[in-house]
Design an enzyme around this catalytic site. Sequence first.
Site, PDB file in Angstrom:
ATOM      1  N   ASP A  46      29.783  69.819  51.076  1.00 37.59           N
ATOM      2  CA  ASP A  46      28.411  69.448  50.693  1.00 37.59           C
ATOM      3  C   ASP A  46      27.545  70.707  50.578  1.00 37.59           C
ATOM      4  O   ASP A  46      26.367  70.621  50.212  1.00 37.59           O
ATOM      5  CB  ASP A  46      27.811  68.394  51.642  1.00 37.59           C
ATOM      6  CG  ASP A  46      27.716  68.852  53.073  1.00 37.59           C
ATOM      7  OD1 ASP A  46      28.184  69.959  53.395  1.00 37.59           O
ATOM      8  OD2 ASP A  46      27.141  68.091  53.898  1.00 37.59           O
ATOM      9  N   SER A  47      28.155  71.882  50.812  1.00 37.30           N
ATOM     10  CA  SER A  47      27.501  73.153  50.478  1.00 37.30           C
ATOM     11  C   SER A  47      27.147  73.179  48.995  1.00 37.30           C
ATOM     12  O   SER A  47      26.345  74.018  48.570  1.00 37.30           O
ATOM     13  CB  SER A  47      28.419  74.330  50.832  1.00 37.30           C
ATOM     14  OG  SER A  47      29.718  74.133  50.303  1.00 37.30           O
ATOM     15  N   ASP A  85      33.658  66.340  51.893  1.00 41.22           N
ATOM     16  CA  ASP A  85      32.614  66.127  52.901  1.00 41.22           C
ATOM     17  C   ASP A  85      31.919  64.780  52.746  1.00 41.22           C
ATOM     18  O   ASP A  85      31.473  64.441  51.636  1.00 41.22           O
ATOM     19  CB  ASP A  85      31.523  67.199  52.750  1.00 41.22           C
ATOM     20  CG  ASP A  85      31.714  68.358  53.695  1.00 41.22           C
ATOM     21  OD1 ASP A  85      32.340  68.187  54.765  1.00 41.22           O
ATOM     22  OD2 ASP A  85      31.227  69.457  53.366  1.00 41.22           O
ATOM     23  N   LYS A 113      35.636  64.826  55.655  1.00 45.66           N
ATOM     24  CA  LYS A 113      35.117  65.645  56.763  1.00 45.66           C
ATOM     25  C   LYS A 113      33.770  65.098  57.223  1.00 45.66           C
ATOM     26  O   LYS A 113      32.937  64.724  56.395  1.00 45.66           O
ATOM     27  CB  LYS A 113      34.993  67.111  56.342  1.00 45.66           C
ATOM     28  CG  LYS A 113      34.453  68.008  57.474  1.00 45.66           C
ATOM     29  CD  LYS A 113      34.754  69.478  57.256  1.00 45.66           C
ATOM     30  CE  LYS A 113      33.836  70.152  56.279  1.00 45.66           C
ATOM     31  NZ  LYS A 113      32.401  70.142  56.646  1.00 45.66           N
ATOM     32  N   GLU A 115      30.567  65.746  60.258  1.00 47.38           N
ATOM     33  CA  GLU A 115      29.979  66.658  61.234  1.00 47.38           C
ATOM     34  C   GLU A 115      29.558  65.886  62.478  1.00 47.38           C
ATOM     35  O   GLU A 115      28.745  64.961  62.383  1.00 47.38           O
ATOM     36  CB  GLU A 115      28.754  67.354  60.627  1.00 47.38           C
ATOM     37  CG  GLU A 115      29.102  68.193  59.405  1.00 47.38           C
ATOM     38  CD  GLU A 115      27.896  68.929  58.821  1.00 47.38           C
ATOM     39  OE1 GLU A 115      26.806  68.883  59.427  1.00 47.38           O
ATOM     40  OE2 GLU A 115      28.066  69.549  57.758  1.00 47.38           O
ATOM     41  N   GLU A 182      32.381  76.031  63.193  1.00 46.59           N
ATOM     42  CA  GLU A 182      31.511  76.949  62.430  1.00 46.59           C
ATOM     43  C   GLU A 182      30.568  77.712  63.357  1.00 46.59           C
ATOM     44  O   GLU A 182      29.877  77.105  64.194  1.00 46.59           O
ATOM     45  CB  GLU A 182      30.705  76.140  61.394  1.00 46.59           C
ATOM     46  CG  GLU A 182      29.759  77.020  60.574  1.00 46.59           C
ATOM     47  CD  GLU A 182      29.245  76.351  59.307  1.00 46.59           C
ATOM     48  OE1 GLU A 182      29.698  75.232  58.975  1.00 46.59           O
ATOM     49  OE2 GLU A 182      28.386  76.975  58.646  1.00 46.59           O
TER      50      GLU A 182
END
Length: 264
Positions: A46-47, A85, A113, A115, A182
Amino acid sequence: MDKRITISTLNKMKAEREKFVMMTAYDSTFSRLISEAGAETILVGDSLGMVLQGHDNTIPVTIEDMAYHTDCVCRGRPHSLVVADLPFMSYDTTEKALRSGMLLMQAGAQMVKMEGGVWLSDSIHQLVERGIPVCAHLGLTPQSVNVFGGYRVQGRTPKEAKSILADAVEIQDAGASLLVLECIPAHLAADISSKLDIPVIGIGAGSGTDAQVLVLHDMLGMTENPPKFVENFMTGAETIQGALAAFVSAVKTGAYPREEHTYT
Ligand code: KIV
């Protein structure tokens, strides 16, 4: 690479202490080039909210954006395992996690993925039970940038370090297949990697993890003021393909990351 990478390949690589590589991609051309360069995994990150869409953070990215770019990446027919993501608030309940996971798997991803730590246990369990493998993400989780008050290294105090380790064990027990760590101190990332059975992928987390990931635009030297863990692999490379291959080789030989890329 002549055959598709699966989670079994990555588990075997961890067991044999062979480093593997993840790079972000958002389109079919880079997906093909990254796969040809020998990266075992591709992250549709999602960057993309920052490097493609020009936002300040990843929060505006939607599940429709992620499904679109996952579809584009998978049309590059990479041999690499594709992880996509789940974006901000697309998995805040188990029901939403299942629906969002379905959309990305149907777009071609082989894993999603998410978070977060302990609070995701039930969702991870439910996703895996229904055939959706999960990569967890701990430490500096960019979707929580407003909670952290900026992009800050996490896990520096004993309390934070203990909590990240506890989250890592919990998400493994819940059924996660991979973990991204990260921006945490190198010693903490190495400790977590040695304690977990699942492969751990680091970004700004030192050289003691089982794999490394970088955002494509960062490692190709296109980002203004990149964080200190980034190396510009275009330096000394004649082509983009050469830079991608240099990153793969540097991770596998242990030449990246070096001391200057790590946090204490
Ligand atoms: O979105 C992304 O590119 C990521 C990486 C920073 C791991 O999550």
